[in-house]
Design a protein around this motif. Sequence first.
Motif, short mmCIF file in Angstrom:
data_model
loop_
_atom_site.label_atom_id
_atom_site.label_comp_id
_atom_site.label_asym_id
_atom_site.label_seq_id
_atom_site.Cartn_x
_atom_site.Cartn_y
_atom_site.Cartn_z
N TRP A 43 28.27 -20.75 38.05
CA TRP A 43 27.19 -19.82 38.39
C TRP A 43 26.57 -20.20 39.72
O TRP A 43 26.62 -21.35 40.16
N THR A 44 26.02 -19.17 40.36
CA THR A 44 25.34 -19.37 41.65
C THR A 44 23.95 -18.75 41.55
O THR A 44 23.73 -17.79 40.81
N TYR A 45 23.04 -19.31 42.32
CA TYR A 45 21.68 -18.79 42.32
C TYR A 45 21.07 -18.98 43.70
O TYR A 45 21.29 -20.01 44.35
N ALA A 46 20.31 -17.99 44.15
CA ALA A 46 19.59 -18.09 45.42
C ALA A 46 18.21 -17.46 45.27
O ALA A 46 18.07 -16.41 44.63
N CYS A 47 17.21 -18.12 45.82
CA CYS A 47 15.84 -17.60 45.83
C CYS A 47 15.23 -18.02 47.17
O CYS A 47 14.76 -19.15 47.31
N PRO A 48 15.25 -17.12 48.16
CA PRO A 48 14.77 -17.49 49.50
C PRO A 48 13.30 -17.86 49.56
O PRO A 48 12.91 -18.66 50.42
N GLU A 49 12.50 -17.28 48.66
CA GLU A 49 11.05 -17.55 48.70
C GLU A 49 10.57 -17.95 47.31
O GLU A 49 9.86 -17.20 46.64
N PRO A 50 10.93 -19.14 46.84
CA PRO A 50 10.53 -19.55 45.49
C PRO A 50 9.05 -19.88 45.42
O PRO A 50 8.44 -20.30 46.41
N SER A 51 8.47 -19.69 44.24
CA SER A 51 7.10 -20.13 44.03
C SER A 51 7.11 -21.64 43.81
O SER A 51 8.16 -22.25 43.61
N ASP A 52 5.93 -22.23 43.86
CA ASP A 52 5.86 -23.68 43.65
C ASP A 52 5.58 -24.02 42.20
O ASP A 52 5.13 -25.12 41.88
N THR A 53 5.88 -23.09 41.29
CA THR A 53 5.65 -23.30 39.86
C THR A 53 6.54 -24.42 39.34
O THR A 53 7.74 -24.47 39.64
N ILE A 54 5.96 -25.28 38.54
CA ILE A 54 6.74 -26.34 37.88
C ILE A 54 7.56 -25.70 36.77
O ILE A 54 7.06 -24.92 35.96
N GLN A 55 8.84 -26.01 36.72
CA GLN A 55 9.75 -25.43 35.75
C GLN A 55 10.15 -26.50 34.73
O GLN A 55 10.61 -27.57 35.09
N ARG A 56 9.97 -26.17 33.47
CA ARG A 56 10.32 -27.08 32.39
C ARG A 56 11.74 -26.77 31.92
O ARG A 56 12.07 -25.63 31.61
N ILE A 57 12.59 -27.77 31.89
CA ILE A 57 13.99 -27.59 31.51
C ILE A 57 14.25 -28.33 30.20
O ILE A 57 13.95 -29.51 30.07
N ALA A 58 14.82 -27.60 29.24
CA ALA A 58 15.10 -28.15 27.92
C ALA A 58 16.57 -28.45 27.75
O ALA A 58 17.41 -27.90 28.46
N PRO A 59 16.93 -29.32 26.81
CA PRO A 59 18.35 -29.57 26.54
C PRO A 59 19.08 -28.29 26.15
O PRO A 59 18.51 -27.43 25.48
N ASP A 60 20.34 -28.18 26.57
CA ASP A 60 21.13 -27.01 26.19
C ASP A 60 22.51 -27.35 25.66
O ASP A 60 23.29 -26.47 25.33
N GLY A 61 22.85 -28.64 25.61
CA GLY A 61 24.12 -29.04 25.01
C GLY A 61 25.29 -29.10 25.96
O GLY A 61 26.38 -29.51 25.56
N CYS A 62 25.10 -28.70 27.22
CA CYS A 62 26.21 -28.67 28.18
C CYS A 62 25.86 -29.45 29.45
O CYS A 62 24.85 -29.16 30.08
N PRO A 63 26.69 -30.40 29.85
CA PRO A 63 26.46 -31.07 31.14
C PRO A 63 26.79 -30.12 32.28
O PRO A 63 27.56 -29.16 32.11
#
Length: 273
Positions: free
Chosen positions: A24-44
């Motif tokens: 997968w690919t992702y681009a966000c030229p103007e991201p906010s400075d929001t802290i993002q919480r990442i949870a386990p998903d079972g895949c490295p």
Amino acid sequence: MNTEDRYAEFPPPPSLALWVKVIWTYACPEPSDTIQRIAPDGCPELILDVGAPYEEEGPDGVWRLQPRALFAGQMTRPIAIRPVGPVELVAVRFHPDGARDWLGAALSTATDQRLSMVERLKGVVAPAGDPEAQAKAMTDRLEALRVEEGWSLDATVRVEIEAMMADEPAPDRSPSEQRALQRQFLNRVGVSPRMLRSVMRFRRVFDHALEPSDESSGWLEAGLGAGYFDQPQMARDFRRFLGCTATAWAREQVELARAIASQTYKPAPPHLA
């Protein structure tokens, strides 16, 4: 200049499909400075930043810049990240047991770690603004290494994982077979079968929460549908895997919950590692 967010998924070539789930690919030229919480998903995952790398909050509360190329091993607890500039990245999402030969070491050595892959991806050119070329650059490197290094899988581990994904009971095994499976899981997956099954059940909560239904679509109903016995059991996993309650999560991270249900690890827009 394009200022729109862009997300795209690409299936792996057949030669890599046993190891790789999706690119997968992702681009966000103007991201906010929001802290993002990442949870386990079972895949490295293997992630290459074409834009600015993310910062990650350490156990000591200090924010540190992640490597531009990193391997995110299995996660047993949430992490917090935030962008520091324009975001553009390409990532390989492995099957739960698919990254052992890529890493070249037991997956348990990468559990809850983000390891630098700068040297391993040296020479990989992922052109900015070209998702197809970015995905191809990653798969070309993986395919070359698969052939050179002779990647393999453990059939017993894969059967166990497939049963988990189908939400089926584990096959019957003797005590000695179960101990051997535990060892192979730490080697090939990075966590125990019990932990991986817990993570998969937790992720199913979000799938059920977003299913169209004439009935209440509250978190308790979603948890029961995902396989939890009751609310306290689900609440324990929310605290363990997200660091908050389901109610707080729904109130503060609605879009993040939707992204989690898509089963992708992309750091932005917020989802989960």
